[in-house]
Write a protein that holds these residues in place. Structure first.
Motif, PDB file in Angstrom:
ATOM      1  N   ALA B   9      16.426   9.379 -11.130  1.00  0.00           N
ATOM      2  CA  ALA B   9      17.026   8.071 -11.375  1.00  0.00           C
ATOM      3  C   ALA B   9      16.821   7.677 -12.830  1.00  0.00           C
ATOM      4  N   ARG B  10      17.739   6.807 -13.335  1.00  0.00           N
ATOM      5  CA  ARG B  10      17.646   6.379 -14.733  1.00  0.00           C
ATOM      6  C   ARG B  10      17.101   4.972 -14.896  1.00  0.00           C
ATOM      7  N   THR B  11      17.280   4.132 -13.867  1.00  0.00           N
ATOM      8  CA  THR B  11      16.742   2.768 -13.936  1.00  0.00           C
ATOM      9  C   THR B  11      16.041   2.455 -12.613  1.00  0.00           C
ATOM     10  N   PRO B  12      15.101   1.487 -12.623  1.00  0.00           N
ATOM     11  CA  PRO B  12      14.417   1.121 -11.375  1.00  0.00           C
ATOM     12  C   PRO B  12      15.391   0.665 -10.290  1.00  0.00           C
ATOM     13  N   ALA B  13      16.395  -0.146 -10.662  1.00  0.00           N
ATOM     14  CA  ALA B  13      17.338  -0.643  -9.653  1.00  0.00           C
ATOM     15  C   ALA B  13      18.160   0.499  -9.066  1.00  0.00           C
ATOM     16  N   GLU B  14      18.535   1.463  -9.935  1.00  0.00           N
ATOM     17  CA  GLU B  14      19.283   2.628  -9.454  1.00  0.00           C
ATOM     18  C   GLU B  14      18.442   3.449  -8.476  1.00  0.00           C
ATOM     19  N   ALA B  15      17.164   3.611  -8.812  1.00  0.00           N
ATOM     20  CA  ALA B  15      16.264   4.357  -7.920  1.00  0.00           C
ATOM     21  C   ALA B  15      16.135   3.649  -6.583  1.00  0.00           C
ATOM     22  N   ALA B  16      15.938   2.323  -6.628  1.00  0.00           N
ATOM     23  CA  ALA B  16      15.778   1.550  -5.398  1.00  0.00           C
ATOM     24  C   ALA B  16      17.038   1.655  -4.546  1.00  0.00           C
ATOM     25  N   ALA B  17      18.203   1.541  -5.183  1.00  0.00           N
ATOM     26  CA  ALA B  17      19.470   1.612  -4.442  1.00  0.00           C
ATOM     27  C   ALA B  17      19.652   2.986  -3.815  1.00  0.00           C
ATOM     28  N   ALA B  18      19.296   4.027  -4.556  1.00  0.00           N
ATOM     29  CA  ALA B  18      19.476   5.393  -4.040  1.00  0.00           C
ATOM     30  C   ALA B  18      18.632   5.629  -2.793  1.00  0.00           C
ATOM     31  N   VAL B  19      17.391   5.146  -2.806  1.00  0.00           N
ATOM     32  CA  VAL B  19      16.535   5.338  -1.628  1.00  0.00           C
ATOM     33  C   VAL B  19      16.977   4.414  -0.502  1.00  0.00           C
ATOM     34  N   ALA B  20      17.340   3.175  -0.838  1.00  0.00           N
ATOM     35  CA  ALA B  20      17.675   2.196   0.192  1.00  0.00           C
ATOM     36  C   ALA B  20      18.885   2.626   1.022  1.00  0.00           C
ATOM     37  N   ARG B  21      19.863   3.271   0.377  1.00  0.00           N
ATOM     38  CA  ARG B  21      21.082   3.607   1.131  1.00  0.00           C
ATOM     39  C   ARG B  21      20.954   4.914   1.903  1.00  0.00           C
ATOM     40  N   THR B  22      19.811   5.603   1.779  1.00  0.00           N
ATOM     41  CA  THR B  22      19.657   6.897   2.441  1.00  0.00           C
ATOM     42  C   THR B  22      18.447   6.892   3.378  1.00  0.00           C
ATOM     43  N   PRO B  23      18.674   6.866   4.677  1.00  0.00           N
ATOM     44  CA  PRO B  23      17.525   7.000   5.582  1.00  0.00           C
ATOM     45  C   PRO B  23      16.861   8.358   5.338  1.00  0.00           C
ATOM     46  N   GLY B  24      15.556   8.391   5.328  1.00  0.00           N
ATOM     47  CA  GLY B  24      14.880   9.670   5.079  1.00  0.00           C
ATOM     48  C   GLY B  24      14.678   9.963   3.611  1.00  0.00           C
ATOM     49  N   ALA B  25      15.102   9.034   2.726  1.00  0.00           N
ATOM     50  CA  ALA B  25      14.873   9.232   1.291  1.00  0.00           C
ATOM     51  C   ALA B  25      13.495   8.712   0.902  1.00  0.00           C
ATOM     52  N   LYS B  26      12.927   9.291  -0.138  1.00  0.00           N
ATOM     53  CA  LYS B  26      11.638   8.826  -0.651  1.00  0.00           C
ATOM     54  C   LYS B  26      11.635   8.888  -2.169  1.00  0.00           C
ATOM     55  N   PHE B  27      10.849   7.992  -2.762  1.00  0.00           N
ATOM     56  CA  PHE B  27      10.594   8.076  -4.198  1.00  0.00           C
ATOM     57  C   PHE B  27       9.602   9.203  -4.441  1.00  0.00           C
ATOM     58  N   LEU B  28       9.767   9.881  -5.577  1.00  0.00           N
ATOM     59  CA  LEU B  28       8.803  10.904  -6.000  1.00  0.00           C
ATOM     60  C   LEU B  28       8.301  10.531  -7.385  1.00  0.00           C
ATOM     61  N   ALA B  29       6.994  10.345  -7.514  1.00  0.00           N
ATOM     62  CA  ALA B  29       6.410  10.083  -8.842  1.00  0.00           C
ATOM     63  C   ALA B  29       5.577  11.294  -9.220  1.00  0.00           C
ATOM     64  N   GLY B  30       4.244  11.225  -9.148  1.00  0.00           N
ATOM     65  CA  GLY B  30       3.427  12.392  -9.460  1.00  0.00           C
ATOM     66  C   GLY B  30       3.585  13.483  -8.414  1.00  0.00           C
ATOM     67  N   GLY B  31       3.708  13.053  -7.159  1.00  0.00           N
ATOM     68  CA  GLY B  31       3.928  13.997  -6.066  1.00  0.00           C
ATOM     69  C   GLY B  31       2.672  14.618  -5.498  1.00  0.00           C
ATOM     70  N   THR B  32       1.496  14.240  -6.019  1.00  0.00           N
ATOM     71  CA  THR B  32       0.270  14.942  -5.616  1.00  0.00           C
ATOM     72  C   THR B  32      -0.074  14.727  -4.144  1.00  0.00           C
ATOM     73  N   ASN B  33       0.305  13.593  -3.572  1.00  0.00           N
ATOM     74  CA  ASN B  33       0.060  13.359  -2.142  1.00  0.00           C
ATOM     75  C   ASN B  33       1.302  13.744  -1.325  1.00  0.00           C
ATOM     76  N   LEU B  34       2.478  13.330  -1.801  1.00  0.00           N
ATOM     77  CA  LEU B  34       3.709  13.558  -1.033  1.00  0.00           C
ATOM     78  C   LEU B  34       3.999  15.044  -0.834  1.00  0.00           C
ATOM     79  N   LEU B  35       3.884  15.857  -1.899  1.00  0.00           N
ATOM     80  CA  LEU B  35       4.213  17.279  -1.760  1.00  0.00           C
ATOM     81  C   LEU B  35       3.242  17.981  -0.825  1.00  0.00           C
ATOM     82  N   ASP B  36       1.985  17.587  -0.869  1.00  0.00           N
ATOM     83  CA  ASP B  36       0.992  18.132   0.062  1.00  0.00           C
ATOM     84  C   ASP B  36       1.438  17.852   1.497  1.00  0.00           C
ATOM     85  N   LEU B  37       1.834  16.606   1.762  1.00  0.00           N
ATOM     86  CA  LEU B  37       2.242  16.230   3.120  1.00  0.00           C
ATOM     87  C   LEU B  37       3.574  16.879   3.507  1.00  0.00           C
TER      88      LEU B  37
END
Lengths: 209, 317
Positions: B9-37
């Motif tokens: 994503a390029r902006t916070p609002a764009e990122a929020a919109a992208a996740v909000a419109r997709t069930p099963g979507a998640k934000f990825l930042a560092g990924g150290t916990n999410l990728l493990d899971l």
């Protein structure tokens, strides 16, 4: 004689482990980007040890698998694959990270240094030479991660990054033995070479002081 | 790992919109916990929205005299910032007590708040877990529960919040700033950010799907002695059995928050009111409603003793 585990030789275990690791990261060629049949794949470019690489990878490919299975830089090791052992430690844009807990596609444009980029057998990095001198390993499996981590730890101390064992959190950290041990706690060594690793690091830190 | 599509994503609002419109979507930042899971298929997102390009990686002074910490500031950068070390020492100490150097380099401020429990049954997809699979039951109740909650738990979940940083944020009265898909922002006091499990243990916090953390703000410094004491099974690189974040003043008053004991950072203001009377009095109030399993009962005396050690250290310092 090779050590035997439940009737299976260590070499057979290692070979089997390598095969299952290769299967777990799909070759990108088999599933072209945007194809209907395969899992999503994406292009990504980053530098490794100064050389640029352009890859197309299944989005699931970790930086670790990209290095080992696609670029064949097998110096970086896969231990636990869950960020618990530190064998996969590499240096990205000047900071050490666990390559197993990072997707390759997160690293577009990044500058990655692996153990192969630190030194060569003919021209060892001072940390590699110090590990040899101080017996900073036995089996050697964790060593590439230990060395990448150790090089970064000395940089972090010079940059003034504090640690859990500092009594004065505002003070400039010093490369003491207790600091080395705390800062290296993300690198597990089941041979138990910890005290020798700390001595190798102390020698390199002393040379630069 | 289940396959997924990936986008930056390029902006916070764009990122929020992208996740909000997709069930099963998640934000990825560092990924150290999410990728493990994701490797364990505890998390199975179908679409990852990488937020690393959102320029939320600065620490700025606020007009009120506090700090505004961008969501993507790494744990290392936050704990190394001299303003944090000087004025909010409990925060620098708590961060440095957690994880490893490698993980702190990649882990972000927002991601640290969002890390999921380390309950072994949450991680084991062969076992029932109401947090991972709502309605499947809780294998931890009656199971191996030594590391789990002693207070604030429910009949559906006895998981703990595993982090260190949030206890410090709680004693500092931090505020979590978010943006949603419509671009609307809100400021959530850290006290209200993490939830108790109740009958919805699958929800760790009050964020809506697609609501993105943009920053965490700290009020002006409150002075005092800043301490973080963490008791764990080894000296480094382990999750807390019990931890205490504290800001103690010379007159014996102060703020304390316990980690490793509940589904959220456990701060009880009524317990702080009796801090000058000592650890036993304060812990008695903080843990008055405790419902520990037999295996985790030791955490009650451990919490009292850890608080006593913190108070003693505060007086010495």
């Amino acid at each position: 004689m090779a050590p035997v585990m439940f009737g299976v030789s260590r070499r057979e275990v290692l070979v089997t482990g390598a095969v299952s690791a290769a299967l777990s990261s799909f070759p990108a060629e088999a599933h072209p980007a945007g194809g209907e049949a395969g899992p999503p794949a994406m292009p990504v470019s980053f530098k490794v040890n100064g050389t640029s690489h352009a890859l197309t990878l299944d989005t699931r490919t970790t930086l670790l698998d990209a290095l080992r299975e696609h670029l064949h830089l097998t110096g970086t090791k896969k231990g636990c694959d869950h960020g618990q052992c530190g064998a996969c430690t590499v240096i990205v844009n000047g900071e050490r990270i666990n390559a197993c807990l990072s997707l390759a596609v997160q690293h577009e444009g990044d500058d990655v240094t692996t153990v192969e980029g630190l030194g060569t057998p003919e021209r060892l990095h001072p940390m590699q030479a110090a590990f040899v001198k101080h017996d900073g390993y036995q089996c050697g499996y964790c060593t590439p991660g230990q060395i990448c981590s150790a090089v970064s730890v000395l940089q972090e101390i010079r940059r003034g990054v504090p640690s859990h064992v500092q009594s004065d959190i505002t003070a400039a950290p010093q490369p003491t033995n207790i600091e080395m041990r705390e800062r290296m706690s993300g690198n597990i060594c089941r041979c138990g070479a910890y005290s020798n690793i700390a001595e190798a690091m102390a020698e390199v830190a002393g040379e630069r002081a | 790992m289940k396959s997924f599509t990936y986008e930056r994503a390029r902006t916070p609002a764009e990122a929020a919109a992208a996740v909000a419109r997709t069930p099963g979507a998640k934000f990825l930042a560092g990924g150290t916990n999410l990728l493990d899971l994701m490797k364990l298929e505890v998390e199975t997102p179908t679409y990852l929205v990488d937020v690393q390009d959102l320029a939320l990686d600065r620490i700025e002074n606020t007009g009120e005299g506090g700090l505004r910490i961008g969501a993507l500031v790494s744990n290392t950068a936050l704990s190394a910032d001299m303003r944090v070390r000087r004025d909010y020492g409990v925060l620098a100490r708590a961060i440095q007590a957690g994880a490893s150097g490698q993980l702190r380099n990649k882990a972000t401020t927002a991601g640290n708040l969002l890390q999921r429990t380390r309950c072994p049954y949450f991680y084991d997809t062969a076992m029932p877990c109401n947090k991972r699979a709502p309605g499947s039951g809780c294998a931890a109740i009656g199971g191996y529960s030594r590391q789990l909650a002693v207070i604030g738990s429910s009949d559906t979940c006895i998981a703990t919040y595993p982090g260190d940083m949030a206890q410090a944020m709680r004693v500092l009265d931090a505020t979590v700033e978010t943006v949603n898909a419509r671009g609307a922002t809100r400021a959530i006091p850290i006290a209200d950010f993490h939830r108790l499990p109740g009958d919805k243990p699958e929800r760790d916090n009050v964020l809506a799907h697609g609501e993105l953390i943009t920053a965490v703000t700290l009020p002006p410094p409150i002075g005092g002695t800043h301490l973080y004491r963490k008791v764990r099974d080894r000296a480094s690189y382990a999750f807390a059995l019990v931890s205490v974040a504290a800001v103690l003043q010379r007159d014996g008053t102060g703020r304390v928050c316990f980690g490793g004991v509940a589904h959220k950072p456990w701060r009880v203001e009524a317990a702080e009111a009796v801090l000058p009377k000592g650890a036993r009095a304060a812990a008695a109030i903080a843990f008055a409603d405790a419902r520990p399993t037999e295996a985790a009962r030791f955490k009650l005396s451990l919490a009292t003793r850890t608080l006593a050690a913190v108070i003693a250290e505060g007086k010495a310092g």
